[in-house]
Design a protein around this motif. Structure first.
Motif, mmCIF file in Angstrom:
data_model
loop_
_atom_site.group_PDB
_atom_site.id
_atom_site.type_symbol
_atom_site.label_atom_id
_atom_site.label_comp_id
_atom_site.label_asym_id
_atom_site.label_seq_id
_atom_site.Cartn_x
_atom_site.Cartn_y
_atom_site.Cartn_z
ATOM 1 N N SER A 23 53.686 42.493 28.655
ATOM 2 C CA SER A 23 53.907 41.447 29.661
ATOM 3 C C SER A 23 53.478 41.932 31.048
ATOM 4 N N GLU A 24 53.698 43.202 31.361
ATOM 5 C CA GLU A 24 53.273 43.730 32.658
ATOM 6 C C GLU A 24 51.759 43.736 32.767
ATOM 7 N N GLU A 25 51.086 44.061 31.691
ATOM 8 C CA GLU A 25 49.626 44.061 31.716
ATOM 9 C C GLU A 25 49.080 42.654 31.893
ATOM 10 N N ILE A 26 49.704 41.661 31.254
ATOM 11 C CA ILE A 26 49.267 40.275 31.402
ATOM 12 C C ILE A 26 49.482 39.814 32.839
ATOM 13 N N GLU A 27 50.622 40.140 33.429
ATOM 14 C CA GLU A 27 50.899 39.764 34.811
ATOM 15 C C GLU A 27 49.926 40.439 35.769
ATOM 16 N N ALA A 28 49.565 41.661 35.476
ATOM 17 C CA ALA A 28 48.598 42.358 36.327
ATOM 18 C C ALA A 28 47.245 41.662 36.277
ATOM 19 N N LEU A 29 46.878 41.138 35.121
ATOM 20 C CA LEU A 29 45.620 40.410 35.019
ATOM 21 C C LEU A 29 45.690 39.077 35.763
ATOM 22 N N ARG A 30 46.830 38.434 35.750
ATOM 23 C CA ARG A 30 46.996 37.169 36.468
ATOM 24 C C ARG A 30 46.929 37.379 37.979
ATOM 25 N N ASP A 31 47.463 38.496 38.439
ATOM 26 C CA ASP A 31 47.507 38.779 39.868
ATOM 27 C C ASP A 31 46.231 39.440 40.373
ATOM 28 N N ALA A 32 45.230 39.597 39.543
ATOM 29 C CA ALA A 32 43.971 40.222 39.959
ATOM 30 C C ALA A 32 43.309 39.357 41.020
ATOM 31 N N PRO A 33 42.579 39.994 41.962
ATOM 32 C CA PRO A 33 41.925 39.214 43.014
ATOM 33 C C PRO A 33 40.892 38.264 42.419
ATOM 34 N N VAL A 34 40.783 37.094 43.046
ATOM 35 C CA VAL A 34 39.880 36.057 42.565
ATOM 36 C C VAL A 34 38.485 36.365 43.082
ATOM 37 N N ARG A 35 37.517 36.332 42.192
ATOM 38 C CA ARG A 35 36.127 36.534 42.596
ATOM 39 C C ARG A 35 35.601 35.244 43.194
ATOM 40 N N GLU A 36 34.619 35.363 44.032
ATOM 41 C CA GLU A 36 34.004 34.173 44.598
ATOM 42 C C GLU A 36 33.227 33.470 43.504
ATOM 43 N N THR A 37 33.181 32.167 43.571
ATOM 44 C CA THR A 37 32.467 31.400 42.559
ATOM 45 C C THR A 37 30.980 31.655 42.698
ATOM 46 N N PRO A 38 30.292 31.785 41.594
ATOM 47 C CA PRO A 38 28.857 32.061 41.652
ATOM 48 C C PRO A 38 28.077 30.840 42.142
ATOM 49 N N VAL A 39 26.868 31.077 42.520
ATOM 50 C CA VAL A 39 25.992 30.022 43.011
ATOM 51 C C VAL A 39 25.681 29.093 41.857
ATOM 52 N N ARG A 40 25.661 27.784 42.152
ATOM 53 C CA ARG A 40 25.359 26.815 41.095
ATOM 54 C C ARG A 40 23.990 27.091 40.527
ATOM 55 N N GLY A 41 23.939 26.896 39.204
ATOM 56 C CA GLY A 41 22.673 27.106 38.514
ATOM 57 C C GLY A 41 22.440 28.550 38.140
ATOM 58 N N ALA A 42 23.369 29.419 38.464
ATOM 59 C CA ALA A 42 23.210 30.840 38.142
ATOM 60 C C ALA A 42 23.949 31.169 36.855
ATOM 61 N N GLY A 43 23.923 30.267 35.907
ATOM 62 C CA GLY A 43 24.509 30.571 34.612
ATOM 63 C C GLY A 43 25.880 29.976 34.402
ATOM 64 N N ASP A 44 26.429 29.279 35.404
ATOM 65 C CA ASP A 44 27.741 28.691 35.165
ATOM 66 C C ASP A 44 27.582 27.334 34.507
ATOM 67 N N ASN A 45 28.661 26.809 34.015
ATOM 68 C CA ASN A 45 28.586 25.535 33.301
ATOM 69 C C ASN A 45 28.880 24.348 34.199
ATOM 70 N N GLY A 46 29.067 24.563 35.497
ATOM 71 C CA GLY A 46 29.260 23.485 36.434
ATOM 72 C C GLY A 46 30.686 23.003 36.554
ATOM 73 N N VAL A 47 31.636 23.608 35.854
ATOM 74 C CA VAL A 47 33.031 23.201 35.945
ATOM 75 C C VAL A 47 33.741 24.192 36.844
ATOM 76 N N PRO A 48 34.230 23.753 38.010
ATOM 77 C CA PRO A 48 34.916 24.699 38.903
ATOM 78 C C PRO A 48 36.296 25.044 38.345
ATOM 79 N N LEU A 49 36.655 26.294 38.446
ATOM 80 C CA LEU A 49 37.967 26.749 37.988
ATOM 81 C C LEU A 49 38.860 26.947 39.202
ATOM 82 N N ASN A 50 40.043 26.435 39.126
ATOM 83 C CA ASN A 50 41.000 26.615 40.200
ATOM 84 C C ASN A 50 41.919 27.760 39.813
#
Length: 120
Positions: free
Chosen positions: A86-113
Motif C-alpha cells: 500500500s505504501e508503494e502504491i501511494e508513493a506512485l500516486r503522489d509522484a510528480p505529474v509530467r507535463e503533457t506531451p505535444v499533440r501528435g507526438a504519439g498520444d491518443n488525444g485524450v487528456p488525462l487529469n
C-alpha cells in the motif's frame, strides 16, 4: 446302505466339505480368487501394487514438505515489515505529474487529469 438314515446325511456333508476344501486348495495354488463366507470373491493381494502406492505416497509427502517450506518463505516475505504494497502504491500516486506531451507526438488525444485524485 440306508439312504434315509443319518449316516447317509453325514456322508453327503463330508463329501461336500472335502470337495470344497480341494476346490479352494486348487484355486489358491493356481492364483485364482477365493470365495469368501458370503459368496463374494476375495482377490489375491498385489504386493507390487502396494509397493508402487507406498513409493508414490512417499514422493507426495516429500513434495508436500517442500511446498510447506516454500509457503513459509513466501509468508515471511509478504508479512515482512519492509514490504508494504500500500505504501508503494501511494508513493506512485503522489509522484510528480509530467507535463503533457505535444499533440501528435504519439498520444491518443485524450487528456488525462492526473491532478485530481480518486475520492475514497
Amino acid at each position: 446302505m440306508d439312504w434315509g438314515g443319518p449316516g447317509f446325511i453325514v456322508l453327503l456333508v463330508a463329501i461336500s466339505t472335502i470337495g470344497w476344501l480341494v476346490n479352494n486348495w486348487i484355486r489358491a495354488k493356481h492364483g485364482y480368487s477365493l470365495e469368501n463366507e458370503w459368496g463374494g470373491m476375495t482377490e489375491k493381494p498385489d504386493t507390487a501394487k502396494e509397493e508402487r502406492l507406498a513409493q508414490q505416497n512417499k514422493q507426495l509427502l516429500e513434495t508436500m514438505e517442500k511446498m510447506q517450506d516454500r509457503m513459509v518463505v513466501l509468508e515471511r516475505i509478504v508479512t515482512d515489515k519492509g514490504y508494504s504494497l500500500s505504501e508503494e502504491i501511494e508513493a506512485l500516486r503522489d509522484a510528480p505529474v509530467r507535463e503533457t506531451p505535444v499533440r501528435g507526438a504519439g498520444d491518443n488525444g485524450v487528456p488525462l487529469n492526473l491532478e485530481s485524485k480518486e475520492k475514497a
